[in-house]
Design an enzyme around this catalytic site. Structure first.
Site, short mmCIF file in Angstrom:
data_model
loop_
_atom_site.label_atom_id
_atom_site.label_comp_id
_atom_site.label_asym_id
_atom_site.label_seq_id
_atom_site.Cartn_x
_atom_site.Cartn_y
_atom_site.Cartn_z
N CYS A 1 0.93 -1.02 0.15
CA CYS A 1 0.07 -0.35 -0.37
C CYS A 1 1.23 1.12 0.11
CB CYS A 1 -0.50 -0.12 1.03
SG CYS A 1 -2.15 -1.15 1.67
N ARG B 1 4.30 -0.73 -4.64
CA ARG B 1 3.46 -0.79 -3.38
C ARG B 1 2.41 -2.27 -3.50
NH1 ARG B 1 6.53 1.79 0.36
NH2 ARG B 1 5.29 1.52 2.17
N TRP C 1 -2.96 -2.54 -1.49
CA TRP C 1 -2.41 -4.46 -2.12
C TRP C 1 -3.48 -4.67 -0.51
CZ3 TRP C 1 -0.39 -8.02 1.53
CH2 TRP C 1 -0.18 -9.16 1.18
N ASN D 1 -1.47 2.15 5.52
CA ASN D 1 -0.86 1.04 4.82
C ASN D 1 -0.79 0.65 6.44
OD1 ASN D 1 1.16 -0.52 3.89
ND2 ASN D 1 2.35 1.42 3.86
N GLY D 2 -0.90 -1.46 6.20
CA GLY D 2 -0.54 -1.50 7.35
C GLY D 2 -1.80 -2.49 8.34
N GLU E 1 16.02 -19.27 -6.26
CA GLU E 1 15.85 -18.07 -7.35
C GLU E 1 15.06 -18.08 -8.61
OE1 GLU E 1 15.06 -15.11 -6.13
OE2 GLU E 1 15.65 -13.73 -7.69
N LYS F 1 11.12 -16.63 -9.45
CA LYS F 1 11.46 -15.98 -9.85
C LYS F 1 10.17 -16.68 -11.48
CE LYS F 1 12.80 -12.16 -9.11
NZ LYS F 1 13.52 -12.57 -7.76
N GLU G 1 6.77 -16.71 -9.59
CA GLU G 1 6.35 -14.49 -9.29
C GLU G 1 5.83 -14.54 -10.61
OE1 GLU G 1 7.85 -11.98 -6.91
OE2 GLU G 1 10.35 -12.58 -7.55
N HIS H 1 16.14 -38.07 -4.70
CA HIS H 1 15.62 -38.13 -3.19
C HIS H 1 14.04 -37.94 -3.28
CE1 HIS H 1 19.39 -39.88 -1.21
NE2 HIS H 1 19.69 -38.32 -1.83
N LYS I 1 5.48 -4.96 -3.89
CA LYS I 1 6.75 -4.62 -3.10
C LYS I 1 6.68 -4.57 -1.54
CE LYS I 1 11.56 -3.73 -5.23
NZ LYS I 1 11.16 -5.25 -5.56
C1 F6R Z 1 10.99 -11.73 -4.68
C2 F6R Z 1 10.55 -10.58 -4.41
C3 F6R Z 1 10.11 -10.52 -2.49
C4 F6R Z 1 11.38 -10.00 -1.70
C5 F6R Z 1 10.29 -10.10 -0.58
C6 F6R Z 1 12.08 -9.32 0.44
O1 F6R Z 1 11.33 -11.34 -6.52
O2 F6R Z 1 11.08 -9.52 -4.79
O3 F6R Z 1 10.56 -11.99 -2.34
O4 F6R Z 1 12.47 -10.27 -2.27
O5 F6R Z 1 10.20 -9.46 -0.05
O6 F6R Z 1 11.57 -7.51 -0.01
P1 F6R Z 1 12.64 -7.14 0.44
O7 F6R Z 1 14.20 -7.32 0.12
O8 F6R Z 1 12.22 -6.13 0.68
O9 F6R Z 1 13.08 -7.09 2.25
#
Ligand code: F6R
Length: 607
Positions: free
Chosen positions: A2, A27, A74, A98-99, A479, A483, A486, A502, A602
């Site tokens: 948010c 966000r 969000w 936000n929160g 990773e 990627k 998501e 396994h 984010k």
């Molecule tokens: C994946 C991604 C998330 C962030 C995670 C941590 O592509 O971006 O998994 O890495 O939410 O966020 P930060 O680094 O801001 O603590």
């Protein structure tokens, strides 16, 4: 998670509220809204979906108020819908939030008993009605917010706008960031300095528990005990950090391509490039006395930490524990004063990572924060800051922040090794030589984009994809899978290649693409054997490795991404862009929004 904004302007504010929300859309993007005072009367416009839907509404119904608040959401409580979109309102005010307000159920019942009718499923409405009740009882807006804040539990940032109050916004911060911007006869509130960058570079951050009364004449800050406090106005560099896509179709593509440059900047922060020696680092504890390192992070930052574990253990011969922050903070792990905590976060605001940092510090440990946003809560709270110089990362999926985190951890690992006498000066130079070569090699891998796009067409048809790696390439496999999941919503799993037999080997058939990350290191032969096992079961292998690995395997490959020659240690930094581009192109081919994948946001400031 948010984005919120408030503006006390000298002209109609709606266009600027929208401009700030565009910079905060990373966000959250499931709905958006704005409230202004039109001739003193609260007026709201809200829309489900991305900001462009709100923009269209504003074009059809322009607002002329010179004071306003805005929100991009969000969803936490209540599905994404226009009704649940912020700002929320009571007869006397509107609020953006936000929160999470954790005690909202109890408050909601109390407020319903007092006759309030809730229009939404959100937790936010209680923050509106609590203040409204205080106003109805004759309190001023400042007194009313001061009283209501004492009743709210959780992690949140709030901005209030009041009916008939043309020169007043009140903001509050408890666990989620909020900044005040000082303009020329105009004042601003926003979730971060980046949102306010088009208007002002003069920023003051609310500290934990603060609330602030903002008028066009300035801002008065109060702490959690309601004492008037001073908060320093700093000159934010966010204005120079343009949140523009340039010639790229998506921020993510731009950010992937920025990696050679920003990884280079990050390395130059830690390494004296002419002497090829590490610059002095202000360790928060004497490295010689450290008995254990605990790395804590979430998501992609956690994957960076996993790779860091290999490096710290290998170079500094120190035991490393690593945990996802949402587990660490509640597991109550034993922590000693001789432990060094390393928390990693792009945003520096991730709620679980922040809470873990506080936990480790409360147990007596000192903490290093590897953080990309220097003004963030984690960067400010950590005992020592280890910055990543990635610049603003707007694409929701982390890319350039990840490789910069790797660069920073690699330097810390070498620094720890040197400070503990586990590495000679010549070994330090040799490793730093490998490390400073990484950005150039990373640039070479970016040239593989056409081949990657070609392979992505095949991944786009898959239902499941497996990623395999050994050593530091194993976390990179995790990773890569994260990627792909998501961005494209294709189910993907990362596995240590040795774990294949396994369990996951049961999944392999001719429909299953298997991405094998096989750098040239001591484990290559073993990874090649695992590839044989996949091939024997009809699996379709996409190999990311040097030509040598493909020759060793002598298999018919479904795809081969030839990597440049990299020293054995830092291949994950160089190889990272390939798995990022694979996921990006798969998503684009499938018509998915690579910058704003569904359900994600984010800066995850809620648990
Ligand atoms: C994946 C991604 C998330 C962030 C995670 C941590 O592509 O971006 O998994 O890495 O939410 O966020 P930060 O680094 O801001 O603590």
């Amino acid at each position: 998670m948010c984005g919120i904004v408030g503006i006390l302007g000298a002209k109609p504010v709606a266009p600027d509220v929208l401009k700030a929300l565009k910079r905060l859309e990373y966000r959250g993007y499931d709905s958006a809204g704005i409230a202004t005072l039109e001739k003193g009367r609260l007026t709201r416009l809200r829309a489900e979906g991305k900001l462009k839907n709100l923009e269209a509404k504003l074009e059809a119904t322009p607002l002329s108020g010179t004071i306003g608040i805005g929100h991009t959401r969000w969803a936490t409580h209540g599905k994404p819908s226009e009704t649940n979109a912020h700002p929320h309102a009571s007869p006397r005010l509107a609020v953006v939030h936000n929160g999470i307000i954790e005690n909202f159920r109890a408050l909601r019942e109390e407020l319903i008993a007092r006759g309030h009718q809730f229009a939404t499923e959100t937790d936010t409405e209680v923050a509106a009605f609590l203040v409204d009740d205080e106003l109805a009882a004759g309190k001023s807006p400042v007194e009313a917010v001061g009283a209501a804040l004492k009743r709210l539990r959780g992690a949140f940032a709030l901005v209030y706008l009041f009916e008939g109050e043309e020169n007043l916004l009140i903001g509050a911060r408890q666990g989620a960031p909020l900044a005040v911007g000082y303009g020329d006869g105009e004042m601003y509130l926003g979730s971060d300095a980046l949102a306010l960058a088009p208007f002002t570079e003069r920023i003051a951050y609310l500290e934990e528990g603060d609330w602030v009364v903002v008028t066009r004449e300035g801002a008065v800050f109060r702490d959690a005990e309601d004492r008037v406090v001073k908060r320093r106005i700093i000159h934010s560099a966010a204005g120079g950090l343009l949140a523009e896509k340039g010639n790229y179709r998506h921020f993510m593509a731009k950010e992937i391509h920025e990696q050679p440059e920003v990884v280079g900047h990050t390395l130059a922060h830690y390494i004296d490039l002419s002497a090829l020696r590490l610059r002095p680092f202000a360790w928060p504890v004497d490295p010689a006395g450290i008995s254990r390192v605990s790395i804590i992070a979430c998501g992609t930052a956690y994957m960076a930490g996993l790779i860091g574990k290999y490096w710290i253990e290998r170079f500094a011969r120190l035991p490393v524990e690593i945990d996802v922050a949402s587990e660490y903070r509640y597991r109550e792990p034993p922590v000693e004063a001789r432990d060094l905590a390393i928390v990693i976060s792009q945003s520096g605001e991730t709620a679980d990572t922040l809470a873990s940092l506080r936990y480790a510090q409360a147990q007596g440990a000192k903490a290093i924060g590897i953080v990309n946003v220097p003004s963030s809560s984690i960067a400010r709270l950590a005992d020592a800051a280890a910055p990543t110089l990635a610049g603003p990362e707007i694409g929701v999926a982390s890319t350039k922040a990840f490789t910069c985190q790797l660069a920073a951890i690699a330097c810390l690992a070498i620094g720890l090794a040197r400070a503990r006498g586990a590495m000679s000066e010549s070994e330090e130079r040799a490793l730093l030589g490998e490390l400073v070569a990484a950005p150039g090699l990373l640039a070479q891998t970016l040239k593989l984009e056409p081949q990657i796009e070609h392979i992505a067409h095949r991944l786009a048809r898959a239902r499941d994809v497996l990623y395999l790696g050994r050593g530091p390439a194993y976390p990179l496999a995790l990773e890569g899978a994260l990627k792909l999941k998501e961005l494209s919503y294709i189910h993907a799993e990362g596995y240590a290649a040795g774990e294949l037999k396994h369990g996951p080997i049961a999944l392999i058939d001719e429909d299953m693409p298997v991405v094998v990350i096989a750098p040239r290191d001591a484990l290559l032969e073993k990874t090649v054997s695992n590839m044989q096992e996949v091939a024997a079961r009809g699996g379709r292998i996409i190999l990311i490795g040097e030509a040598h690995a493909a020759e060793e395997a002598a298999l018919e490959l479904d795809g081969f991404l030839p990597m440049p020659e990299v020293g054995a240690n830092f291949a994950p930094i160089v190889y990272a862009a390939t798995v990022q581009m694979l996921a990006y192109h798969t998503a684009v081919i499938m018509g998915k929004d690579a910058d704003q994948p569904r359900n994600l946001a984010k800066s995850v400031t809620v648990e």
